[in-house]
Scaffold this motif. Structure first.
Motif, PDB file in Angstrom:
ATOM      1  N   SER A 120     -14.959   2.598  11.210  1.00  0.00           N
ATOM      2  CA  SER A 120     -13.591   2.749  11.006  1.00  0.00           C
ATOM      3  C   SER A 120     -12.885   3.974  11.579  1.00  0.00           C
ATOM      4  O   SER A 120     -13.504   5.139  12.118  1.00  0.00           O
TER       5      SER A 120
ATOM      6  N   GLU B 295      -3.753  -8.602  10.814  1.00  0.00           N
ATOM      7  CA  GLU B 295      -5.030  -8.170  10.686  1.00  0.00           C
ATOM      8  C   GLU B 295      -5.634  -8.524   9.620  1.00  0.00           C
ATOM      9  O   GLU B 295      -4.917  -8.288   8.323  1.00  0.00           O
TER      10      GLU B 295
ATOM     11  N   ASP C 255       0.928  -1.287  -0.018  1.00  0.00           N
ATOM     12  CA  ASP C 255       0.042   0.029   0.026  1.00  0.00           C
ATOM     13  C   ASP C 255       0.937   1.264  -0.140  1.00  0.00           C
ATOM     14  O   ASP C 255       2.168   1.313   0.044  1.00  0.00           O
TER      15      ASP C 255
ATOM     16  N   THR D 266     -10.116   5.159  10.409  1.00  0.00           N
ATOM     17  CA  THR D 266      -9.088   5.749   9.599  1.00  0.00           C
ATOM     18  C   THR D 266      -9.476   6.714   8.407  1.00  0.00           C
ATOM     19  O   THR D 266      -8.764   7.171   7.548  1.00  0.00           O
TER      20      THR D 266
HETATM   21  C1  G16 Z   1      -4.540   1.169  10.317  1.00  0.00           C
HETATM   22  C2  G16 Z   1      -3.690   0.433  11.657  1.00  0.00           C
HETATM   23  C3  G16 Z   1      -4.196  -0.851  11.489  1.00  0.00           C
HETATM   24  C4  G16 Z   1      -5.629  -1.107  11.335  1.00  0.00           C
HETATM   25  C5  G16 Z   1      -6.350  -0.342  10.404  1.00  0.00           C
HETATM   26  C6  G16 Z   1      -7.865  -0.195  10.574  1.00  0.00           C
HETATM   27  O1  G16 Z   1      -3.831   0.871   8.933  1.00  0.00           O
HETATM   28  O2  G16 Z   1      -2.404   0.733  11.398  1.00  0.00           O
HETATM   29  O3  G16 Z   1      -3.670  -1.535  12.361  1.00  0.00           O
HETATM   30  O4  G16 Z   1      -6.186  -2.494  11.069  1.00  0.00           O
HETATM   31  O5  G16 Z   1      -5.918   1.009  10.450  1.00  0.00           O
HETATM   32  O6  G16 Z   1      -8.422   0.602   9.782  1.00  0.00           O
HETATM   33  P1  G16 Z   1      -9.983   0.927  10.170  1.00  0.00           P
HETATM   34  O7  G16 Z   1     -10.265   1.628  11.539  1.00  0.00           O
HETATM   35  O8  G16 Z   1     -10.333   2.123   9.002  1.00  0.00           O
HETATM   36  O9  G16 Z   1     -10.698  -0.216  10.132  1.00  0.00           O
HETATM   37  P2  G16 Z   1      -3.095   1.773   8.217  1.00  0.00           P
HETATM   38  O10 G16 Z   1      -2.503   0.563   7.229  1.00  0.00           O
HETATM   39  O11 G16 Z   1      -4.402   2.522   7.434  1.00  0.00           O
HETATM   40  O12 G16 Z   1      -2.080   2.297   8.988  1.00  0.00           O
END
Ligand code: G16
Length: 543
Positions: free
Chosen positions: A486, A363, A277, A488
């Protein structure tokens, strides 16, 4: 050089999520926004005076300019030394590795991970601690608290540091060391894997495509797979990082890595495919005509990791996030090792890794990693797969078939409803939460609910408790339906619905996953009333 103390005030919306602060790039570029968050981070970790920091990012739009601001602020806050990846580039696992190997006090990683980049897309910033891992919950809370009462930030007026060329430069009394972003990471990988065996595999004509998705792993993959391991040029595709990831969505799953999926499902498909990614911590694995879910990939790696030199003595334990399928649990049980279930977010693995309780973690969101760093690591997962393929001589499909025949198969799928109105998303989750206690024993669409709760985690190392970590239902025949918001996203709310169903009948291990999951999916939609409460009759993304 003149130092400035700039008076400021709290700015709304600086609450870090699952993995640092993620926002639209335009928001990060607003006056004082980045500066406030950086100062809040410095203050939240007890200041940076005399400290060494690792700084780098995934090269997305604003990466270079944000690094210059961070350097000027680190100098004004009296940091001693900053280690910066040349061109401002460091993959997230490479940054974690550097923090650990250089004994740094922490690092700042500029990335919004798999989210698109560019002036109209996303940007992010996160702090990793001295163990190389994402800030713990308590540090994150301190940073957030500081964003709420910040009154000033410190910055020095100075020319840009030349981060385009390796070398050591002065910025006030702080030194800035610009390093090769790849070398230390290669050294770490050489220690874990049998490079000679993988070289021999490629020399025998084994074919592979690695899709770097125009993101940060391109230079790492060219160097390791093609230059060192001898895979033919062209093995790495989309290998030149671009500030907007070629206009794409650098999320390695079958939807966004469609170019790779098309290659791997063509008649003349290569033996092995993989993608990573935006910041290089996620991975997707796909064999010839054989996509491997992240949960199954974790289970396979747990079963076979001992074939790689770095894990030849076996694993201390394994950990997975709660929504990740329980495939790894079954393998761990057969090996007689512990399997820990943590909340979503890599930070929750840190204590288990530091305490030597887990060696491998994974994960469902396409992250796998080990105790070599404190982040998930995309290329590491690809190299471990290659080591296993080289050692066993089996195909990806044959390895998966063997895993399922031995341990049963967890059919698995995630439904994402993106940019849902936040009030509606919260109302749906709240309504489901309110009825959880009454669900056990009830029947939904012909399936009986055996257990329903809201996941909370008691960290076995430091005893801290994390609550509100997702709603989960265990439904008869060992199926699960999980709901969480989520952490993120950068627009509205994203509802994730995770579905899994165990199948142990050896004649039913090759069904289309959505068919195998149709009953549990119907039950999940019914019990949550998702369609009526959100106005969404279909998910935006199904993986
Ligand atoms: C981040 C965290 C991961 C987690 C993910 C979950 O991923 O580093 O450990 O599994 O967020 O995302 P959400 O809360 O959207 O389900 P990354 O790769 O975006 O840093």
């Amino acid at each position: 050089m003149p130092m400035q103390t700039v008076r400021t005030h709290p700015i709304d919306g600086q609450k870090p999520g699952t993995s640092g602060l993620r926002k639209k790039t335009a928001i990060f570029m607003r006056p004082h926004f980045l500066e406030n968050y950086v100062q809040a981070t410095f203050d939240g970790i007890g200041g940076v005076a005399g400290k060494t920091l690792v700084i780098g990012g995934d090269g997305r739009y604003f990466n270079d300019r944000a690094i210059q601001v961070i350097l000027r602020m680190a100098a004004a806050n009296e940091a001693a030394h900053c280690i910066v990846g040349q061109g401002g580039i460091l993959s997230t696992p490479a940054a974690s590795n550097l923090i650990r190997t250089r004994g740094a006090d922490g690092g700042l990683i500029l990335s919004a991970s798999h989210n698109p980049g560019g002036p109209d897309a996303d940007f992010g910033l996160k702090y990793n601690g001295p163990n190389g891992g994402p800030a713990t919950e308590s540090v994150t809370d301190k940073i957030y608290e500081r964003t709420q009462n910040i009154e000033c930030y410190r910055i020095c007026a100075a020319q840009d540091v030349n981060i385009a060329d390796q070398g050591t430069y002065d910025l006030n009394s702080m030194s800035v060391e610009v390093i090769d972003p790849i070398a230390a990471y290669v050294t770490a990988m050489e220690k874990l894997f049998d490079f000679d065996k993988i070289k021999a595999l490629f020399a025998r004509g084994f074919t592979m495509r690695f899709d770097a998705m125009h993101a940060v792993t391109g230079p790492y993959a060219h160097a390791i797979l093609e230059d060192i391991l001898g895979a033919p040029k062209g093995t790495v595709i989309n290998g030149t990082p671009s500030p907007d990831f070629g206009g794409g969505h650098p999320d390695p799953n079958p939807i966004w890595a469609k170019e790779l999926m098309d290659i791997m499902y063509a008649d003349n498909a290569p033996d092995f495919g993989a993608a990573s990614d935006g910041d290089g911590d996620r991975n997707m694995i796909v064999g010839r005509h054989a996509y491997v879910t992240p949960s199954d990939s974790l289970a396979l790696l747990v079963a076979k990791a001992h074939l790689a030199p770095g894990y030849k003595d076996g694993l201390a334990g394994v950990a997975r996030s709660m929504p990740t399928s329980r495939a790894a649990d079954r393998v761990a049980a057969s090996l007689g090792i512990d399997c820990y279930e943590t909340p979503t977010g890599w930070k929750f693995f840190g204590n288990l890794l530091d305490a030597g309780k887990a060696t491998l973690c994974g994960e469902e969101s396409a992250g796998t990693g080990s105790d070599h760093v404190r982040e998930k690591d995309g290329l590491w997962a690809v190299l471990l797969w290659l080591n296993i393929l080289a050692d066993t001589g089996q195909s990806v499909a044959a390895l998966m078939e063997e895993l399922w025949q031995t341990h049963g198969r967890y059919y698995y799928s995630r439904l994402d409803y993106e940019d849902v109105d936040s009030d509606k998303a919260n109302a749906m989750i709240n309504a489901l939460r309110d009825k959880l206690a009454d669900l056990p024993g009830t029947t939904i669409k012909g399936l009986t609910v055996e257990m329903a709760d809201e996941f909370a985690y008691d960290d076995p190392v430091d005893g801290s408790r994390s609550t509100n970590q997702g709603l989960r239902l265990i439904i008869d025949n060992d199926a699960r339906a999980i709901f969480r918001l989520s952490g993120t996203g950068t627009a509205g709310s994203t509802i994730r619905v995770y579905l899994e169903q165990l199948e142990t009948d050896p004649t039913k291990l090759d069904l289309p996953p959505q068919d195998a999951l149709s009953d549990i999916r119907a039950a999940a939609l019914e019990v949550s009333d998702l369609v009526a409460m959100t106005g969404r009759d279909a998910p935006d993304v199904i993986t």
